[in-house]
Design a protein around this motif. Structure first.
Motif, PDB file in Angstrom:
ATOM      1  N   TYR A 148      -7.771   8.972  -9.817  1.00 18.45           N
ATOM      2  CA  TYR A 148      -7.717   8.239 -11.098  1.00 18.45           C
ATOM      3  C   TYR A 148      -6.803   8.967 -12.073  1.00 18.45           C
ATOM      4  O   TYR A 148      -6.076   8.351 -12.835  1.00 18.45           O
ATOM      5  CB  TYR A 148      -9.120   8.107 -11.701  1.00 18.45           C
ATOM      6  N   LYS A 149      -6.861  10.278 -12.028  1.00 18.49           N
ATOM      7  CA  LYS A 149      -6.043  11.062 -12.950  1.00 18.49           C
ATOM      8  C   LYS A 149      -4.573  11.022 -12.523  1.00 18.49           C
ATOM      9  O   LYS A 149      -3.684  10.838 -13.352  1.00 18.49           O
ATOM     10  CB  LYS A 149      -6.557  12.509 -12.989  1.00 18.49           C
ATOM     11  N   LEU A 150      -4.335  11.182 -11.215  1.00 16.58           N
ATOM     12  CA  LEU A 150      -2.949  11.322 -10.738  1.00 16.58           C
ATOM     13  C   LEU A 150      -2.273   9.981 -10.449  1.00 16.58           C
ATOM     14  O   LEU A 150      -1.056   9.893 -10.497  1.00 16.58           O
ATOM     15  CB  LEU A 150      -2.927  12.189  -9.473  1.00 16.58           C
ATOM     16  N   GLY A 151      -3.046   8.969 -10.146  1.00 18.83           N
ATOM     17  CA  GLY A 151      -2.480   7.643  -9.834  1.00 18.83           C
ATOM     18  C   GLY A 151      -1.948   7.566  -8.416  1.00 18.83           C
ATOM     19  O   GLY A 151      -2.398   6.767  -7.625  1.00 18.83           O
ATOM     20  N   GLU A 152      -1.000   8.442  -8.089  1.00 19.04           N
ATOM     21  CA  GLU A 152      -0.433   8.502  -6.733  1.00 19.04           C
ATOM     22  C   GLU A 152      -0.321   9.979  -6.378  1.00 19.04           C
ATOM     23  O   GLU A 152       0.125  10.775  -7.207  1.00 19.04           O
ATOM     24  CB  GLU A 152       0.943   7.841  -6.740  1.00 19.04           C
ATOM     25  N   ALA A 153      -0.756  10.346  -5.181  1.00 18.31           N
ATOM     26  CA  ALA A 153      -0.762  11.777  -4.867  1.00 18.31           C
ATOM     27  C   ALA A 153      -0.742  12.037  -3.374  1.00 18.31           C
ATOM     28  O   ALA A 153      -1.210  11.215  -2.578  1.00 18.31           O
ATOM     29  CB  ALA A 153      -2.019  12.411  -5.459  1.00 18.31           C
ATOM     30  N   THR A 154      -0.207  13.196  -3.002  1.00 15.89           N
ATOM     31  CA  THR A 154      -0.305  13.660  -1.618  1.00 15.89           C
ATOM     32  C   THR A 154      -1.583  14.497  -1.524  1.00 15.89           C
ATOM     33  O   THR A 154      -2.177  14.834  -2.560  1.00 15.89           O
ATOM     34  CB  THR A 154       0.894  14.553  -1.247  1.00 15.89           C
ATOM     35  N   ALA A 155      -1.956  14.846  -0.294  1.00 17.88           N
ATOM     36  CA  ALA A 155      -3.160  15.675  -0.123  1.00 17.88           C
ATOM     37  C   ALA A 155      -2.965  17.008  -0.850  1.00 17.88           C
ATOM     38  O   ALA A 155      -3.918  17.582  -1.382  1.00 17.88           O
ATOM     39  CB  ALA A 155      -3.424  15.897   1.359  1.00 17.88           C
ATOM     40  N   CYS A 169     -10.773  13.600   2.970  1.00 18.28           N
ATOM     41  CA  CYS A 169     -11.453  12.739   1.996  1.00 18.28           C
ATOM     42  C   CYS A 169     -10.591  11.516   1.666  1.00 18.28           C
ATOM     43  O   CYS A 169     -11.097  10.385   1.619  1.00 18.28           O
ATOM     44  CB  CYS A 169     -11.758  13.499   0.712  1.00 18.28           C
ATOM     45  N   ALA A 170      -9.291  11.739   1.436  1.00 20.25           N
ATOM     46  CA  ALA A 170      -8.407  10.626   1.071  1.00 20.25           C
ATOM     47  C   ALA A 170      -8.286   9.628   2.221  1.00 20.25           C
ATOM     48  O   ALA A 170      -8.266   8.411   2.006  1.00 20.25           O
ATOM     49  CB  ALA A 170      -7.042  11.162   0.679  1.00 20.25           C
ATOM     50  N   ASN A 171      -8.229  10.146   3.450  1.00 22.76           N
ATOM     51  CA  ASN A 171      -8.166   9.233   4.605  1.00 22.76           C
ATOM     52  C   ASN A 171      -9.453   8.427   4.748  1.00 22.76           C
ATOM     53  O   ASN A 171      -9.420   7.249   5.069  1.00 22.76           O
ATOM     54  CB  ASN A 171      -7.870  10.013   5.886  1.00 22.76           C
ATOM     55  N   THR A 191      -9.409   5.763   2.233  1.00 23.22           N
ATOM     56  CA  THR A 191      -8.476   4.703   2.651  1.00 23.22           C
ATOM     57  C   THR A 191      -9.173   3.765   3.640  1.00 23.22           C
ATOM     58  O   THR A 191      -9.077   2.545   3.521  1.00 23.22           O
ATOM     59  CB  THR A 191      -7.219   5.326   3.303  1.00 23.22           C
ATOM     60  N   ARG A 192      -9.900   4.352   4.593  1.00 19.73           N
ATOM     61  CA  ARG A 192     -10.632   3.525   5.574  1.00 19.73           C
ATOM     62  C   ARG A 192     -11.692   2.677   4.869  1.00 19.73           C
ATOM     63  O   ARG A 192     -11.977   1.560   5.276  1.00 19.73           O
ATOM     64  CB  ARG A 192     -11.283   4.413   6.638  1.00 19.73           C
ATOM     65  N   MET A 193     -12.270   3.215   3.813  1.00 21.19           N
ATOM     66  CA  MET A 193     -13.325   2.489   3.086  1.00 21.19           C
ATOM     67  C   MET A 193     -12.748   1.437   2.137  1.00 21.19           C
ATOM     68  O   MET A 193     -13.487   0.658   1.546  1.00 21.19           O
ATOM     69  CB  MET A 193     -14.190   3.476   2.283  1.00 21.19           C
ATOM     70  N   GLY A 194     -11.420   1.432   1.956  1.00 22.33           N
ATOM     71  CA  GLY A 194     -10.782   0.408   1.124  1.00 22.33           C
ATOM     72  C   GLY A 194     -10.596   0.807  -0.332  1.00 22.33           C
ATOM     73  O   GLY A 194     -10.214  -0.016  -1.150  1.00 22.33           O
ATOM     74  N   TYR A 195     -10.872   2.079  -0.657  1.00 21.85           N
ATOM     75  CA  TYR A 195     -10.704   2.530  -2.046  1.00 21.85           C
ATOM     76  C   TYR A 195      -9.251   2.895  -2.340  1.00 21.85           C
ATOM     77  O   TYR A 195      -8.784   2.752  -3.451  1.00 21.85           O
ATOM     78  CB  TYR A 195     -11.567   3.766  -2.324  1.00 21.85           C
ATOM     79  N   LEU A 196      -8.583   3.421  -1.318  1.00 14.50           N
ATOM     80  CA  LEU A 196      -7.205   3.884  -1.516  1.00 14.50           C
ATOM     81  C   LEU A 196      -6.264   3.179  -0.551  1.00 14.50           C
ATOM     82  O   LEU A 196      -6.694   2.613   0.448  1.00 14.50           O
ATOM     83  CB  LEU A 196      -7.114   5.397  -1.276  1.00 14.50           C
ATOM     84  N   GLU A 197      -4.982   3.258  -0.858  1.00 12.60           N
ATOM     85  CA  GLU A 197      -3.953   2.775   0.056  1.00 12.60           C
ATOM     86  C   GLU A 197      -3.055   3.955   0.387  1.00 12.60           C
ATOM     87  O   GLU A 197      -2.922   4.881  -0.406  1.00 12.60           O
ATOM     88  CB  GLU A 197      -3.142   1.670  -0.620  1.00 12.60           C
ATOM     89  N   LYS A 198      -2.437   3.856   1.562  1.00  8.66           N
ATOM     90  CA  LYS A 198      -1.635   4.988   2.037  1.00  8.66           C
ATOM     91  C   LYS A 198      -0.219   4.515   2.284  1.00  8.66           C
ATOM     92  O   LYS A 198      -0.023   3.409   2.794  1.00  8.66           O
ATOM     93  CB  LYS A 198      -2.273   5.411   3.365  1.00  8.66           C
ATOM     94  N   LYS A 199       0.769   5.309   1.913  1.00  5.86           N
ATOM     95  CA  LYS A 199       2.144   4.948   2.260  1.00  5.86           C
ATOM     96  C   LYS A 199       2.921   6.211   2.623  1.00  5.86           C
ATOM     97  O   LYS A 199       2.593   7.303   2.151  1.00  5.86           O
ATOM     98  CB  LYS A 199       2.810   4.186   1.111  1.00  5.86           C
ATOM     99  N   ARG A 200       3.897   6.021   3.495  1.00  8.02           N
ATOM    100  CA  ARG A 200       4.670   7.179   3.943  1.00  8.02           C
ATOM    101  C   ARG A 200       6.068   7.098   3.351  1.00  8.02           C
ATOM    102  O   ARG A 200       6.746   6.064   3.471  1.00  8.02           O
ATOM    103  CB  ARG A 200       4.723   7.180   5.471  1.00  8.02           C
ATOM    104  N   ILE A 201       6.488   8.160   2.683  1.00 14.19           N
ATOM    105  CA  ILE A 201       7.873   8.233   2.191  1.00 14.19           C
ATOM    106  C   ILE A 201       8.479   9.482   2.818  1.00 14.19           C
ATOM    107  O   ILE A 201       8.083  10.609   2.484  1.00 14.19           O
ATOM    108  CB  ILE A 201       7.949   8.295   0.639  1.00 14.19           C
TER     109      ILE A 201
END
Lengths: 145, 273
Positions: free
Chosen positions: A89-96, A113-115, A118-128
């Motif tokens: 919530y604080k960072l908006g977008e972040a790496t581990a 935790c982030a993964n 993501t599986r639970m539908g709280y976060l989305e993941k993208k690769r750059i």
């Protein structure tokens, strides 16, 4: 020389009955093509129905997977996941690694935790490039922008 | 670094707003840059408290959460008007009935976005305004705005009277959200023990310890029930009753908050091994 439609004259002009046979064969071919076209159309219609049903199911599944991460949802999370979520919530977008800097926990812990979130539908993941970024659902991000 | 402190209570009428307003003014009078945000959208009261000192604001906290403005649009400075050493910025919640109705009918997605906006506000205060403390006056009981405030706060101060029933409600809340409150919560007893006002300080403290025996959170301060404070017309008592023992007690709370924040800053300044 004998072709499928009968004997060809020496001058290279087929006899009249040969034309009739060709026309007859072409008629048969045309009917077969019509029949095939009809069958293909039927198959395509059936496929469309199946795809539409599948699409709806996929949409429903994705909707079911989308969680609104409001306060009550966050409060229902285990403490370790909530900590990651609050950092998000604080960072908006972040790496581990960014998460690890924020929470002072190990990068591997934050990654796990982030993964999980993501599986639970709280976060989305993208690769750059070689980096994996996590972000709070797109809908929330868009609304918050 | 901005320390966000939420003032919460299990029910209304515990004196949360009086504590919030005067604590904010007290901290600002000591040279700290303070922000006070009204997150009690069901019964907003900060605007009425500060109305004699400010022009009607162009934007409210509601507007910020509704994505209609940015933090510097809705924060109103009162430090100069009150002749305080530090800055005191106030974020007023819109007290108009329509605005209250609007805030009561929000969706869960909106609430989630509001939480994100609060986190953004905290970052803005720290990075742009060099803010030391942000006090949040929350809605009593369980309400999305108070849950949001508690989630994004660095510290929660439960303002409670010494009424045993209220204490039971506090205990229930603490038990329910045990891992959220963790070690960031403390309790401030306000309007304490009106029936034993003749007891010496020690006697009241002993009574407080007995009352808090089942609640495993530290007591940050205790303000006895002062009839003249209750009957004062204004909530901003600082200028009318500066020498009052109420302020002596509040000074102690402020001292604890400042020293804890200082310790926290020092701990964060030491790089982790």
């Amino acid at each position: 020389m004998k072709g499928r439609c009968g004997e060809i004259s020496k001058k290279g002009v087929p006899p009249k009955d040969a034309y009739d046979k060709i026309i007859d064969e072409l008629g048969k071919l045309s009917r077969k093509i019509d029949s095939l076209t009809h069958s293909t159309e039927t198959i395509l219609e059936a496929e469309e129905k199946i795809l539409s049903t599948l699409g709806k199911r996929v949409l429903l599944e994705s909707q079911a997977k989308t969680v609104v991460p409001d306060a009550t949802a966050l409060l229902s999370l285990p403490g370790s996941l909530r900590k990651t979520m609050l950092a998000m919530y604080k960072l908006g977008e972040a790496t581990a690694e960014d998460l690890s800097d924020e929470t002072s926990r190990l990068r591997a812990v934050e990654s796990a935790c982030a993964n999980q979130l993501t599986r639970m539908g709280y976060l989305e993941k993208k690769r750059i490039g070689r980096k994996v970024y996590f972000q709070i659902q797109q809908s929330l991000g868009a609304l918050a922008e | 670094m901005t320390e966000v402190i939420s003032l919460h209570s299990s029910r209304g009428g515990t004196g949360k707003t009086v504590i919030g307003v005067n604590l904010a003014a007290l901290l600002a009078s000591k040279g700290l840059n303070v922000t006070l945000v009204d997150l009690d959208f069901r019964a907003p009261s900060l605007y009425h408290t500060f109305r004699p000192y400010v022009e009607p604001p162009s934007f409210w906290v509601n507007d910020y959460l509704n994505l209609h403005c940015e933090p510097d649009d809705f924060l109103v400075g009162v430090g100069k008007a009150l002749n305080l050493k530090g800055d005191l910025l106030i974020g007023f919640a819109n007290p108009h009935t329509r605005a209250i109705e609007d805030m009561l009918g929000k969706s869960r997605s909106w609430e989630a976005t509001a939480l994100k906006r609060l986190f953004d506000l905290k970052t803005f205060l720290a990075q742009n305004l060099n803010n030391d403390v942000c006090l949040c006056d929350t809605s009593p009981g369980i309400h999305y705005s108070s849950l949001n405030a508690m989630l994004y706060s660095d510290r929660i101060v439960f303002v409670s009277t010494s009424d045993p029933l209220e204490m039971e409600q506090v205990a229930n809340m603490l038990e329910e959200y045990n891992d959220v409150f963790e070690d960031k919560t403390s309790i401030l007893l306000n309007k304490a023990f009106p029936e034993t006002s003749c007891l010496c300080d020690r006697g009241q403290e002993e009574q407080a310890i007995r009352l808090l025996a089942d609640i495993k959170i530290p007591l940050i301060g205790m303000i006895p029930c002062y009839c003249d404070v209750l009957t004062t017309q204004t909530r901003l008592l600082m200028f009318e009753k500066r020498g009052h023992p109420f302020f002596g007690r509040l000074e102690e709370v402020a001292r604890i908050l400042i020293s804890e924040q200082k310790n926290k800053k020092e701990r964060q300044a030491i790089p982790a091994k």
